[in-house]
Design an enzyme around this catalytic site. Structure first.
Site, PDB file in Angstrom:
ATOM      1  CG  HIS A  32      24.253 -25.471 -22.826  1.00  0.00           C
ATOM      2  ND1 HIS A  32      23.844 -26.494 -22.001  1.00  0.00           N
ATOM      3  CD2 HIS A  32      24.029 -24.314 -22.142  1.00  0.00           C
ATOM      4  CE1 HIS A  32      23.384 -25.988 -20.874  1.00  0.00           C
ATOM      5  NE2 HIS A  32      23.490 -24.658 -20.931  1.00  0.00           N
ATOM      6  CE1 TYR A  48      18.111 -21.501 -25.510  1.00  0.00           C
ATOM      7  CE2 TYR A  48      16.616 -22.005 -23.703  1.00  0.00           C
ATOM      8  CZ  TYR A  48      17.794 -22.246 -24.387  1.00  0.00           C
ATOM      9  OH  TYR A  48      18.651 -23.222 -23.952  1.00  0.00           O
ATOM     10  NE  ARG A 124      20.326 -28.564 -17.238  1.00  0.00           N
ATOM     11  CZ  ARG A 124      20.191 -27.486 -17.988  1.00  0.00           C
ATOM     12  NH1 ARG A 124      19.823 -27.611 -19.256  1.00  0.00           N
ATOM     13  NH2 ARG A 124      20.424 -26.290 -17.504  1.00  0.00           N
ATOM     14  CG  HIS A 183      22.819 -21.206 -13.422  1.00  0.00           C
ATOM     15  ND1 HIS A 183      23.966 -21.512 -14.143  1.00  0.00           N
ATOM     16  CD2 HIS A 183      21.772 -21.348 -14.293  1.00  0.00           C
ATOM     17  CE1 HIS A 183      23.622 -21.819 -15.390  1.00  0.00           C
ATOM     18  NE2 HIS A 183      22.316 -21.732 -15.499  1.00  0.00           N
ATOM     19  CG  ASP A 250      25.411 -20.539 -18.304  1.00  0.00           C
ATOM     20  OD1 ASP A 250      24.896 -21.614 -18.652  1.00  0.00           O
ATOM     21  OD2 ASP A 250      24.761 -19.491 -18.137  1.00  0.00           O
TER      22      ASP A 250
END
Length: 307
Positions: A32, A48, A124, A183, A250
């Site tokens: 990202h 977050y 997504r 993941h 990630d």
């Protein structure tokens, strides 16, 4: 800042060179970019609050670890506002960058075509990082989205705990697009490879209907590096369908609870997960070409001479 969206730690902005040399043309299939927040405001519904981790920071990391291609995934903090994703992709070399967007559901054909032209190759659905969530898969909604993106040749990417979905995961095999799980299937901490959900995931992979990203091992365990419990999960995926695996950093490791790793340490985990060099090339180079519709490697890249 809302108490419901606490700050999270930054990545290590000084990546080292890993001990493991990656094959030429390797692709980071899950990362990202974030910010600057002054230009790309965060969603009010986020859970977050990350620091700015901009494209220049990401490129620095890629250069340090020896990765030449990248797939940016729309993070939950932007909702379906894909402006940063599109701006980053359109400012990059289209032979080396792809994206996975989040759709609002009301996009017309022209909007989808613009996303495709920018380099988006998937949609997504995040079933985890939300204030309220249900363990059950929203099968009707997923089918509707899959039918919408199928004409573009896209895939559907799910962030979901496969152990929570259980055997209902098998229903995804009938969707008109491949399904990609992040993941390593995102098993809940303590869940093992013998559970119904993980077995269903392996069945989907074996049938060529599902892909899995070797990403975020720190999200599956409370152990410190090298996250040894994850080795068994990676081995099960590898031995079942290595042709349905891709890998990613990630970066920038948002919401990580524990010690922030250097990305070189994460790359070096591949020595255990993919011990054979030919297998590493398959997962890091060949498989992303298929899944993300990258153009073939140029001769200089294939020979390892790319800058």
């Amino acid at each position: 800042m809302s108490l419901a969206a606490p700050p999270c730690a930054p990545p290590d902005f000084e990546p080292r060179r890993p001990a493991l040399a990656l094959p030429a043309g390797s692709c980071d299939c899950h990362a990202h970019v974030i910010g600057p927040s002054s230009v790309y405001p965060l969603s009010e519904q986020r859970i977050y609050t990350p620091p700015d981790c901009v494209a220049a920071d990401y490129r620095k990391m890629l250069a340090a670890v020896g990765v030449e291609r990248a797939v940016l995934v729309q993070p939950s903090i932007y909702g379906s506002d894909n402006r940063l994703l599109v701006d980053t992709l359109t400012g990059a070399d289209p032979a080396h960058w792809r994206g996975v967007a989040v759709l609002a559901g009301d996009e017309d054909d022209q909007q989808l075509e613009r996303l495709h032209a920018a380099g988006v190759r998937g949609a997504r659905v995040n079933l985890v990082d939300r204030a309220e969530r249900d363990a059950a898969l929203p099968l009707a909604a997923l089918r509707g989205l899959a039918e919408r993106i199928a004409p573009l040749g896209w895939h559907l990417e799910l962030l979901a705990h496969v152990d929570e979905a259980g055997s209902s995961l098998r229903a995804l095999g009938d969707l008109p697009v491949p399904v990609v799980f992040g993941h390593l299937g995102y098993l809940s901490i303590g869940a093992g490879v013998e559970g119904a959900g993980f077995r269903a995931l392996l069945e989907l992979m074996r049938a060529g209907r599902a892909w899995v990203k070797l990403t975020g091992p720190y999200r599956l365990t409370r152990e410190a590096l090298p996250y040894p419990v994850v080795d068994e999960i990676a081995a099960a995926l590898r031995e079942t369908a290595a042709g349905q695996l891709v890998w990613g950093t990630d970066w920038p490791h948002v919401m990580l609870r524990g010690v922030m790793p250097n990305d070189a340490d994460l790359v070096d985990l591949l020595s255990n997960w993919l011990p054979d060099p030919a297998l590493r090339k398959r997962v890091l180079v060949d498989n992303p070409l298929r899944l993300y519709d990258f153009p073939p490697l140029r001769p200089a890249e294939a020979s390892g001479k790319a800058s």
